[in-house]
Design an enzyme around this catalytic site. Structure first.
Site, PDB file in Angstrom:
ATOM      1  N   SER A  76       0.846  -1.192   0.000  1.00 11.99           N
ATOM      2  CA  SER A  76       0.000   0.000   0.000  1.00 11.99           C
ATOM      3  C   SER A  76       0.877   1.236   0.000  1.00 11.99           C
ATOM      4  CB  SER A  76      -0.936  -0.020   1.200  1.00 11.99           C
ATOM      5  OG  SER A  76      -1.946   0.960   1.057  1.00 11.99           O
ATOM      6  N   ASN A  77       0.349   2.371   0.377  1.00 11.03           N
ATOM      7  CA  ASN A  77       1.090   3.636   0.406  1.00 11.03           C
ATOM      8  C   ASN A  77       0.488   4.527   1.480  1.00 11.03           C
ATOM      9  OD1 ASN A  77      -1.038   5.422  -0.793  1.00 11.03           O
ATOM     10  ND2 ASN A  77      -0.864   3.877  -2.401  1.00 11.03           N
TER      11      ASN A  77
END
Ligand code: CTP
Length: 404
Positions: free
Chosen positions: A212-213
């Protein structure tokens, strides 16, 4: 009457000096009950009729009373009120207040923020009948109402405080609240449908691990709230973010890029604007283990495959149509910000792209502030900075058509 526009709205209430000032108390309560936040500014005359303390207790915020009070100005000043508000309500609007608003006079904490405000305004006149019927009052009001963002409710006919019977009573509470709820229809995006992606996506490796980020969804949600405040119906396809989404938006929760793409592509034909603010993961693991992967001594190799480009697919789907949504992308960059963003604008065939230097201090993923440059397909380049909601307002000013 549908009062749903009030959910999550920020209403500035300017209270004028008339006997009906006490009725503003009930208005605050009802607006809050309908889901709105209310901040109050009182003219000096209003404070002769009712105390700021009463208003403060009802709205839950300090009340603006003094233009030049250093304490009030540093905590939440009068120009802050103008930037904060989605709509302005003047109740009661006295003859004097209406005259000053019309003349563009800014000499107290009600008229000053109002002069600095661009959104919808509701005037709720209340005064003595003769003052109401005076040609000056009628001219002033008519001139204000000639602007579509100005609305009026009342006054009603009845027994007035001074014993006269005639026009001049403040509108009834339910009429007032309904009129505030209708202010969404004075917004520049009224009747428009807006689709927004926001937040990160998650691409699982196994049930307990994912790629993810750090996107928090704040910028996309600020774009959504601003569109809603301007009267649009707004759907947000939202990746996993902390906290509850703002009220008044249709939220479609998703986890992966593929889910986001499916939800967007099933809706994009119907909308007037598609804003892709999500930080979509460009890769996902080729396989997702059904059970938690146990650690081993040997190095692991992870094979990644591309996820769908939600924005590019949506753009390709609608692009050839004569009636297509405006397409707005975001570009988070760490170098060659403008050049990279312009390349994306062209490659994905967008109308606008919001370029964001995520390496600059005070800009980017988390945090409440942002600084961006909006590039248009026509070649314009507009820098905007401030709180994320203010940046959202600046972006909508450019993309909603009024600025062209
Ligand atoms: N976007 C998308 N789906 C993806 C990737 C990006 O919808 N799978 C959208 C983002 O929401 C944003 C814009 O595309 O509006 C960003 O463009 P993109 O070229 O994907 O940016 P990066 O992923 O940062 O590209 P690069 O890695 O080439 O810098």
């Amino acid at each position: 009457m549908d009062r749903s526009w009030l959910k999550g709205r920020r209403i500035a209430l300017g209270v004028g000096g008339g006997i009906a000032a006490y009725k503003a108390c009930d208005l605050i309560r009802e607006l809050r009950r309908a889901g709105a936040q209310v901040r109050v500014a009182m003219t000096p005359a209003a404070r002769e009729f009712i105390t700021p303390l009463t208003m403060q207790a009802l709205c839950g915020h300090p009340v603006l009373t003094e233009s030049f009070d250093p304490v009030q100005e540093t905590s939440f000043g009068h120009l802050h009120l103008a930037r904060w508000a989605d709509a302005f309500v003047i109740a009661p609007a006295t003859a004097d207040l209406i005259a000053r608003i019309h003349a563009g006079i800014a000499n107290d904490v009600v008229t000053t923020p109002l002069l600095a405000f661009r959104g919808p305004v509701l005037l709720a006149p209340a005064m003595n009948t003769v003052m109401w019927e005076n040609a000056r009052t009628q001219e002033n009001l008519a001139a204000l109402l000639a602007e579509p963002r100005y609305r009026k409710v009342g006054p009603n006919v009845g027994l007035l405080a001074d014993g006269d019977v005639g026009a001049g009573r403040l509108a009834e509470l339910a009429e007032l609240v309904d009129a505030v709820a209708r202010l969404g229809s004075a917004g520049r995006l009224f009747g428009k449908k807006v689709l927004i992606t926001a937040g990160p996506t998650r691409e699982h490796l196994d049930p307990v691990r994912f790629l993810s980020n750090p996107s928090t969804g704040k910028m996309g949600l600020a774009m959504a709230e601003e569109a809603r405040a301007r009267g649009a119906s707004v759907t947000v396809v939202l990746g996993p973010v902390a906290g509850a989404a703002p009220e008044g938006l249709e939220v479609v929760p998703v986890t992966t890029a593929e889910q986001m793409a499916a939800e967007v592509l099933s809706r994009v034909d119907e909308v007037d604007f598609f804003v892709a603010a999500a930080a979509v993961s460009d890769w996902r693991p080729e396989t997702i283990a059904a059970q938690k992967v146990k650690k081993t001594a040997a190095p692991q190799t992870l094979t990644l495959v591309r996820t769908p480009d939600v924005l590019a697919e949506a753009s390709a789907r609608v692009h050839a149509r004569p009636q297509r949504p405006r397409l707005i992308g975001f570009a988070a960059e760490t170098e060659q910000v403008i050049a990279n963003a312009r390349e994306k604008l062209g490659r994905k065939q967008l109308d606008f792209i919001v370029a964001n230097d995520v390496s600059a201090p005070g800009s980017g993923f988390a945090g409440d502030a942002n600084q961006v440059v909006v590039l248009s397909a026509a070649g314009s380049q507009t820098p905007i900075s401030g709180a994320k909601r203010e940046v959202a307002a600046g972006i909508w000013d450019l993309i909603d058509g009024a600025g062209e």
